[in-house]
Motif scaffolding. Sequence first.
Motif, mmCIF file in Angstrom:
data_model
loop_
_atom_site.group_PDB
_atom_site.id
_atom_site.type_symbol
_atom_site.label_atom_id
_atom_site.label_comp_id
_atom_site.label_asym_id
_atom_site.label_seq_id
_atom_site.Cartn_x
_atom_site.Cartn_y
_atom_site.Cartn_z
ATOM 1 N N ALA B 19 -5.110 8.410 -0.434
ATOM 2 C CA ALA B 19 -4.287 7.700 -1.402
ATOM 3 C C ALA B 19 -4.424 6.197 -1.252
ATOM 4 O O ALA B 19 -4.664 5.666 -0.180
ATOM 5 C CB ALA B 19 -2.833 8.104 -1.253
ATOM 6 N N GLU B 20 -4.239 5.550 -2.371
ATOM 7 C CA GLU B 20 -4.245 4.114 -2.446
ATOM 8 C C GLU B 20 -2.921 3.598 -1.853
ATOM 9 O O GLU B 20 -1.909 4.273 -1.918
ATOM 10 C CB GLU B 20 -4.326 3.816 -3.950
ATOM 11 C CG GLU B 20 -4.469 2.436 -4.338
ATOM 12 C CD GLU B 20 -4.389 2.288 -5.871
ATOM 13 O OE1 GLU B 20 -4.438 3.288 -6.616
ATOM 14 O OE2 GLU B 20 -4.260 1.138 -6.275
ATOM 15 N N GLU B 21 -2.961 2.399 -1.276
ATOM 16 C CA GLU B 21 -1.754 1.844 -0.660
ATOM 17 C C GLU B 21 -1.388 0.497 -1.273
ATOM 18 O O GLU B 21 -2.275 -0.283 -1.604
ATOM 19 C CB GLU B 21 -1.991 1.579 0.824
ATOM 20 C CG GLU B 21 -1.821 2.781 1.687
ATOM 21 C CD GLU B 21 -2.089 2.417 3.143
ATOM 22 O OE1 GLU B 21 -1.981 3.307 3.971
ATOM 23 O OE2 GLU B 21 -2.408 1.243 3.440
ATOM 24 N N VAL B 22 -0.095 0.257 -1.399
ATOM 25 C CA VAL B 22 0.373 -1.090 -1.715
ATOM 26 C C VAL B 22 1.369 -1.479 -0.643
ATOM 27 O O VAL B 22 2.272 -0.705 -0.315
ATOM 28 C CB VAL B 22 1.053 -1.155 -3.095
ATOM 29 C CG1 VAL B 22 1.676 -2.529 -3.312
ATOM 30 C CG2 VAL B 22 0.067 -0.897 -4.192
ATOM 31 N N THR B 43 3.129 6.426 -9.790
ATOM 32 C CA THR B 43 1.768 5.881 -9.712
ATOM 33 C C THR B 43 0.864 6.652 -8.766
ATOM 34 O O THR B 43 -0.348 6.491 -8.806
ATOM 35 C CB THR B 43 1.810 4.426 -9.231
ATOM 36 O OG1 THR B 43 2.420 4.418 -7.938
ATOM 37 C CG2 THR B 43 2.588 3.547 -10.178
ATOM 38 N N ILE B 45 0.636 5.982 -5.788
ATOM 39 C CA ILE B 45 0.215 5.014 -4.766
ATOM 40 C C ILE B 45 1.196 5.088 -3.600
ATOM 41 O O ILE B 45 2.402 5.186 -3.798
ATOM 42 C CB ILE B 45 0.224 3.581 -5.352
ATOM 43 C CG1 ILE B 45 -0.761 3.477 -6.515
ATOM 44 C CG2 ILE B 45 -0.098 2.555 -4.280
ATOM 45 C CD1 ILE B 45 -0.727 2.138 -7.229
ATOM 46 N N ASP B 46 0.672 5.040 -2.363
ATOM 47 C CA ASP B 46 1.543 4.992 -1.189
ATOM 48 C C ASP B 46 2.125 3.600 -1.067
ATOM 49 O O ASP B 46 1.385 2.617 -1.033
ATOM 50 C CB ASP B 46 0.730 5.288 0.078
ATOM 51 C CG ASP B 46 0.745 6.765 0.396
ATOM 52 O OD1 ASP B 46 1.517 7.485 -0.264
ATOM 53 O OD2 ASP B 46 -0.027 7.183 1.274
ATOM 54 N N ASP B 70 0.393 -7.000 -0.023
ATOM 55 C CA ASP B 70 -0.096 -7.148 -1.393
ATOM 56 C C ASP B 70 0.922 -7.838 -2.288
ATOM 57 O O ASP B 70 0.559 -8.416 -3.304
ATOM 58 C CB ASP B 70 -0.448 -5.773 -1.971
ATOM 59 C CG ASP B 70 -1.530 -5.086 -1.157
ATOM 60 O OD1 ASP B 70 -2.591 -5.701 -0.971
ATOM 61 O OD2 ASP B 70 -1.311 -3.968 -0.686
ATOM 62 N N GLN B 276 -5.243 -6.905 -0.225
ATOM 63 C CA GLN B 276 -6.241 -5.836 -0.188
ATOM 64 C C GLN B 276 -6.320 -5.100 -1.520
ATOM 65 O O GLN B 276 -7.370 -4.639 -1.918
ATOM 66 C CB GLN B 276 -5.873 -4.811 0.902
ATOM 67 C CG GLN B 276 -5.821 -5.370 2.286
ATOM 68 C CD GLN B 276 -7.197 -5.476 2.880
ATOM 69 O OE1 GLN B 276 -8.015 -4.567 2.725
ATOM 70 N NE2 GLN B 276 -7.491 -6.589 3.525
ATOM 71 N N ASN B 277 -5.162 -4.982 -2.170
ATOM 72 C CA ASN B 277 -5.091 -4.161 -3.375
ATOM 73 C C ASN B 277 -4.357 -4.916 -4.495
ATOM 74 O O ASN B 277 -3.230 -4.580 -4.844
ATOM 75 C CB ASN B 277 -4.363 -2.845 -3.027
ATOM 76 C CG ASN B 277 -4.319 -1.888 -4.203
ATOM 77 O OD1 ASN B 277 -4.858 -2.181 -5.286
ATOM 78 N ND2 ASN B 277 -3.675 -0.744 -4.015
ATOM 79 N N GLU B 279 -4.786 -4.903 -7.615
ATOM 80 C CA GLU B 279 -4.506 -4.067 -8.781
ATOM 81 C C GLU B 279 -3.209 -3.288 -8.581
ATOM 82 O O GLU B 279 -2.344 -3.242 -9.456
ATOM 83 C CB GLU B 279 -5.675 -3.101 -8.977
ATOM 84 C CG GLU B 279 -5.848 -2.651 -10.399
ATOM 85 C CD GLU B 279 -7.109 -1.797 -10.524
ATOM 86 O OE1 GLU B 279 -6.984 -0.651 -10.968
ATOM 87 O OE2 GLU B 279 -8.193 -2.288 -10.124
ATOM 88 N N GLY B 280 -3.071 -2.704 -7.388
ATOM 89 C CA GLY B 280 -1.848 -1.976 -7.058
ATOM 90 C C GLY B 280 -0.651 -2.912 -7.033
ATOM 91 O O GLY B 280 0.453 -2.541 -7.433
#
Lengths: 295, 359
Positions: B19-22, B43, B45-46, B70, B276-277, B279-280
């Motif tokens: 999973a993607e992280e924010v 979402t 997202i984690d 982020d 790092q993210n 977009e998130g």
Amino acid sequence: MNMLRRTALILPPYLWLLMLFLVPFLIVFKISLSDIELAIPPYTPTYDPEKGIWDLLSQLDFENFIFLSEDSLYFKAYLSSLKIAIISTFLTLLVGFPIAWAMARAADHWRPTLMMLVILPFWTSFLIRVYAWKGILSQEGYLNQMLMNIGLISDPLVILNTNIAVYIGIVYTYLPFMVLPIYATLEKLDESLNEAAVDLGCTRTSAFWLVTLPLSKPGVIAGCFLVFIPALGEFVIPELLGGSNTLMIGKVLYQEFFSNRDWPVASAVAVILLLILIIPIILFQKNQEKQEAGQ
Amino acid sequence: MKKSLLPLALAAFAAPAFAEEVRVYNWSDYIDESLLEKFEEETGIDLIYDVFDSNELLETKMLAGSSGYDVVVPSGTFLQRQISAGAFQPLDRAQLSNIGNMWDVVASRTAQYDPDNTYSINYMWGTTGLGVNVGKVTEILGEDAPLDSLALIFDPANMEKLAECGVHFLDAPSEMIPAALQYLGEDPDSHDPDVIAKAEPVLMAIRPYIQKFHSSEYINALANGDICVAFGWSGDVLQAAGRAAEAENGHEIAYNIPVEGALMWFDQMAIPADAQNPEGAHKFLNFIMDPENMAAASNYVFYANGNLAAQEHLVEDVIGDPAVYPPAETIENLFVTTPYPARVQRTVTRMWTKIKSGT
């Protein structure tokens, strides 16, 4: 061949010291000679490959150390830390010695259990245990409620956010470090020495003062150093339990770094703290060597 | 039918591993935590959510670089400093479909820290004022105690008596020094070292009576009755009032905007330059700007927000409370501050250290 072997043997500890002590120290030392700047990272100069190392070195100066010497705050903070560390080491000894002594005198089959009980608090996070003291010591906390319920006091005692709470926190946290080395020496103590003293006309009490206590000295010294050195630079306990009047060098260091965002001055404080801590550490080392030589 | 669900279920279990992280770094006690789960559900997202309680601490992390976050939430003046240090990336408005919900009244004010709101959106705003345990303070100072005046905390005669029931101050020089200047009738936003120096004797005279300088402990301390006065942030004091009422412990906590005027501040969500993210992070900002989500957060923490569309979802206790959404005449009495120049900053921090430590 012999030479090679010796080098190979000596190399790992030296590399260890170089990587984990000397390199970080030099980085901190370099920052302590820099100037504050609103940038990432927040100091100047930083290494610029184009201008080379000499350009960097030429911009360093001892301004921050002069700043520290001109401001009495830092000297007072060190003295106050020293006072708090000495008093709390003494109090820890007062509480810890009887515990260690009782453990050493307990029946053989009880000792592992008692030992376990001393170590048991380490199973809970240090932070949580210090935090629990806030609940005990606060104005509406358990201690005040209990004392008021049994009618010993009519107004709540102010303990939390004072130096008294800091002493309680340090004594509580570092007690095992005092008990264990003293217990180790007392346990090895030959009971027949005490018996001989009594046979020769000593009372039980004077035998304790004349025989047990002097022979437990190495453990007492080791315990005191193990409490004193970390207590001197302590930050968490004064931060959580101390109040606005608690001045400690660990807190000043944190303030310089996180509140004032002045990395160069914070680094200068850290360099001086390290130099100051080296003295008791060397004394401790000497004491250990003497002890080993004695054995 | 049942068979076909199995691969789906497996996929659902397998997905979180990649999973993607924010990573969000926000003030403590500043959100309805069920929103965090809602964001993760919507979402996939984690969300890793950490908290801080001082702008100074956040700035230390931002200026160290590679903070790993982020989304961060500095207040206006600190945001302005950190923008000039290059700590943030401009927002991509194309990714923020909810940006039209923002309130122009607040946006025009925050634009003085972040021109055109290029780098940030407003999360919440509030004032810095007096949190009082009404019963205890009137018991000590009498019925005519100045509960809504800075004299309560800056007059040594009052503080000497209040010391016995406990007073906490924010550990934030950028808020306490302007308040002391305001009490003296000086310009609270002065950058003149000679004017700033006038705050020192005021604060030094009362420091012996201050139990602690801390920026988050006072919520519980007020609620439990451990202290009777805190100079703190509006919503935090109101949260203390809520906790005391919930516990039914007999402590009545009130938040008062000082009649002399109070600091008005804005907490802004921004995306670090080295996020790092990103977009998130934009997704998180957009999620926060959703009117219902923003209203849920305000309803929970008693702070006003910069979202106009959210106002219809606010409960009466929040939108109708003049301590949260002050009426126009009170707002006129509020002041804002701007960042100190580097040279003055050191004078201010040194003065603060002196006040806190007494030397």
